[in-house]
Write an enzyme that holds these catalytic residues in place. Sequence first.
Site, PDB file in Angstrom:
ATOM      1  N   GLU A  57      21.767 -16.478 -23.390  1.00  0.00           N
ATOM      2  CA  GLU A  57      22.906 -16.223 -22.480  1.00  0.00           C
ATOM      3  C   GLU A  57      22.391 -16.509 -21.079  1.00  0.00           C
ATOM      4  O   GLU A  57      21.507 -15.801 -20.590  1.00  0.00           O
ATOM      5  CB  GLU A  57      23.347 -14.758 -22.562  1.00  0.00           C
ATOM      6  CG  GLU A  57      23.991 -14.363 -23.865  1.00  0.00           C
ATOM      7  CD  GLU A  57      25.468 -14.715 -23.949  1.00  0.00           C
ATOM      8  OE1 GLU A  57      25.960 -15.450 -23.074  1.00  0.00           O
ATOM      9  OE2 GLU A  57      26.112 -14.259 -24.904  1.00  0.00           O
ATOM     10  N   CYS A 114      26.087 -12.509 -13.568  1.00  0.00           N
ATOM     11  CA  CYS A 114      26.155 -13.874 -14.134  1.00  0.00           C
ATOM     12  C   CYS A 114      27.566 -14.453 -14.006  1.00  0.00           C
ATOM     13  O   CYS A 114      27.715 -15.658 -13.855  1.00  0.00           O
ATOM     14  CB  CYS A 114      25.699 -13.868 -15.586  1.00  0.00           C
ATOM     15  SG  CYS A 114      26.566 -12.668 -16.603  1.00  0.00           S
TER      16      CYS A 114
HETATM   17  P1  NAD Z   1      14.872 -14.876 -15.272  1.00  0.00           P
HETATM   18  O1  NAD Z   1      15.199 -16.034 -16.148  1.00  0.00           O
HETATM   19  O2  NAD Z   1      13.995 -15.088 -14.106  1.00  0.00           O
HETATM   20  O3  NAD Z   1      14.139 -13.732 -16.132  1.00  0.00           O
HETATM   21  C1  NAD Z   1      14.729 -13.176 -17.282  1.00  0.00           C
HETATM   22  C2  NAD Z   1      13.647 -12.591 -18.184  1.00  0.00           C
HETATM   23  O4  NAD Z   1      12.823 -13.656 -18.685  1.00  0.00           O
HETATM   24  C3  NAD Z   1      12.704 -11.628 -17.475  1.00  0.00           C
HETATM   25  O5  NAD Z   1      12.398 -10.570 -18.357  1.00  0.00           O
HETATM   26  C4  NAD Z   1      11.479 -12.498 -17.212  1.00  0.00           C
HETATM   27  O6  NAD Z   1      10.270 -11.783 -17.076  1.00  0.00           O
HETATM   28  C5  NAD Z   1      11.450 -13.358 -18.463  1.00  0.00           C
HETATM   29  N1  NAD Z   1      10.735 -14.644 -18.336  1.00  0.00           N
HETATM   30  C6  NAD Z   1      10.484 -15.367 -17.216  1.00  0.00           C
HETATM   31  N2  NAD Z   1       9.849 -16.518 -17.541  1.00  0.00           N
HETATM   32  C7  NAD Z   1       9.700 -16.519 -18.885  1.00  0.00           C
HETATM   33  C8  NAD Z   1       9.149 -17.451 -19.838  1.00  0.00           C
HETATM   34  N3  NAD Z   1       8.625 -18.614 -19.450  1.00  0.00           N
HETATM   35  N4  NAD Z   1       9.203 -17.137 -21.150  1.00  0.00           N
HETATM   36  C9  NAD Z   1       9.757 -15.984 -21.566  1.00  0.00           C
HETATM   37  N5  NAD Z   1      10.295 -15.064 -20.733  1.00  0.00           N
HETATM   38  C10 NAD Z   1      10.262 -15.333 -19.406  1.00  0.00           C
HETATM   39  O7  NAD Z   1      16.260 -14.229 -14.857  1.00  0.00           O
HETATM   40  P2  NAD Z   1      16.508 -12.969 -13.898  1.00  0.00           P
HETATM   41  O8  NAD Z   1      16.234 -13.363 -12.490  1.00  0.00           O
HETATM   42  O9  NAD Z   1      15.847 -11.762 -14.461  1.00  0.00           O
HETATM   43  O10 NAD Z   1      18.101 -12.732 -14.110  1.00  0.00           O
HETATM   44  C11 NAD Z   1      19.071 -13.437 -13.410  1.00  0.00           C
HETATM   45  C12 NAD Z   1      19.634 -14.562 -14.258  1.00  0.00           C
HETATM   46  O11 NAD Z   1      20.169 -14.045 -15.471  1.00  0.00           O
HETATM   47  C13 NAD Z   1      20.785 -15.285 -13.589  1.00  0.00           C
HETATM   48  O12 NAD Z   1      20.647 -16.668 -13.785  1.00  0.00           O
HETATM   49  C14 NAD Z   1      22.006 -14.739 -14.324  1.00  0.00           C
HETATM   50  O13 NAD Z   1      23.128 -15.593 -14.260  1.00  0.00           O
HETATM   51  C15 NAD Z   1      21.472 -14.585 -15.700  1.00  0.00           C
HETATM   52  N6  NAD Z   1      22.281 -13.652 -16.514  1.00  0.00           N
HETATM   53  C16 NAD Z   1      23.098 -14.147 -17.490  1.00  0.00           C
HETATM   54  C17 NAD Z   1      23.907 -13.295 -18.234  1.00  0.00           C
HETATM   55  C18 NAD Z   1      24.834 -13.800 -19.322  1.00  0.00           C
HETATM   56  O14 NAD Z   1      25.407 -12.992 -20.031  1.00  0.00           O
HETATM   57  N7  NAD Z   1      25.018 -15.079 -19.496  1.00  0.00           N
HETATM   58  C19 NAD Z   1      23.891 -11.913 -17.954  1.00  0.00           C
HETATM   59  C20 NAD Z   1      23.046 -11.441 -16.936  1.00  0.00           C
HETATM   60  C21 NAD Z   1      22.247 -12.321 -16.228  1.00  0.00           C
END
Ligand code: NAD
Length: 457
Positions: A232, A266
Amino acid sequence: MTVTLSDQLVSLNPATGEPVGSVVVTAPEAISGMVDQARKAQKAWAALTLEERGAQLKAAGEALEAKAVEIGTTLTQEMGKPLREGIGEVKSCARGMASTVDEIAAALQPVVTEDKRTKSHVFYDAFGVCAAIAPWNFPVAMPHSLVIPALMAGNAVILKPSEETPLSAQAYADVLNEFLPAGVLTVVHGADEQGKALVNADVDLIAFTGSRETGKKILENASRDLKRVVLELGGKDPMIVLDDANLEEAAKFAVMNSFRNAGQVCVSTERIYVDERVATEFENLMKTMTENLKQGDGQEEGTQIGPMINDRQRAHVLKQLELAKNEGARVVTGSDAHPERFIVPTILSDLNPAMAIMRDETFGPIACVVRYQSEEDAVRQANDTPFGLGAAVFGEEEHALKVARHLDAGMIGVNKSCGGASGTPWVGAKESGYGYHGSDEGHRQFAQVRVVSVPKG
Ligand code: NAD
């Protein structure tokens, strides 16, 4: 906002910079052993019936409700959103637990299908171990939306919450673990290094919510062993305001959905296309409503808009804003001096589609208003993005419904936000989603489909 000190991840209040608490960071090399432990615990968990697993989670839901104020307060302290919303987030997960669990149990019941020669049983079995990797913007609701369907399907879960909000996620998992057998739900703390180690470990399913960039990396890493993934991802949601819209209602929605959670949602409205005949009135309504918003520490009474999660996210948004202003965008309302840790809710106008603020996810309290001359053009511009999460159309219902059917998003709200009725999926189109949650089909993505057939006499 967090800092790492030796093996401690210290969570800081983004409104003040004060420490809230800390957790021990998981050593990346410990993760594969944790997955092995989870795999052992998973067998007995999967052997329970759906109803038995559901009963344990329902009991956990009641306990979570009893702790909603405590956990919601921690959530606000480490993430910054208004206290009412922090507590509300925990309460809504807790109160919805029973119905969510029942909905998932119904979706995962075996199905019998037969033709003249064969009788088949379609089972929805556990995969094994699920890695649940969550973002920080809804520190309890996001882990919850990954963990519950995975557990209900009989998987053991290793949850890696965001490094920005470890305390609320740990508190959530602690409540669940009062009711679950040992080893079925484990928490890994850390950032991308731990996330990568988890994806590369012997997990069977990766359920991820977060940014598009991280989603792509996860998909690439998971592809080596063809691990199942549900992603997501981010959005750049458009809103279209038609000439026959109730402008007061449209402006109210635009302000709420652009600035809620300081724009860190999001499905925040990030681009607003308004019929030029009603644009000035709409912009003025938005301006007045925006200037009445109260911004501050989420723990202060009456705060509607909190701080940015961290300096990096704040700098990213300010850079988009500066670039847009340098390229000719007009500030309808906002500030030249954003207080430390905060961004003043801002409305921009006179934008062009090439600007970074119109193309890349902003994830901050900036509303971009564009005037259109024809609806075809508004739809074309709204769809001109690799994202496709949510969208909204405001106008006379039949008219707005017609326009909505041309939008290339997963969820489109007509005179409302994009979320559907219960039982409908939370789904993104294009690069906003790869797999989805909710609904029978969504819940079944957390299960291995297995068909067992017998001949008919
Ligand atoms: P992010 O992608 O930076 O991090 C998300 C998670 O992934 C964190 O726990 C992070 O530590 C982990 N992560 C980072 N790099 C990784 C890797 N290489 N492998 C595995 N895990 C890794 O996102 P964020 O800044 O925490 O959240 C904001 C983003 O989330 C925005 O883009 C937002 O739109 C999206 N979001 C989407 C939804 C949806 O339902 N579609 C809901 C909420 C947030």
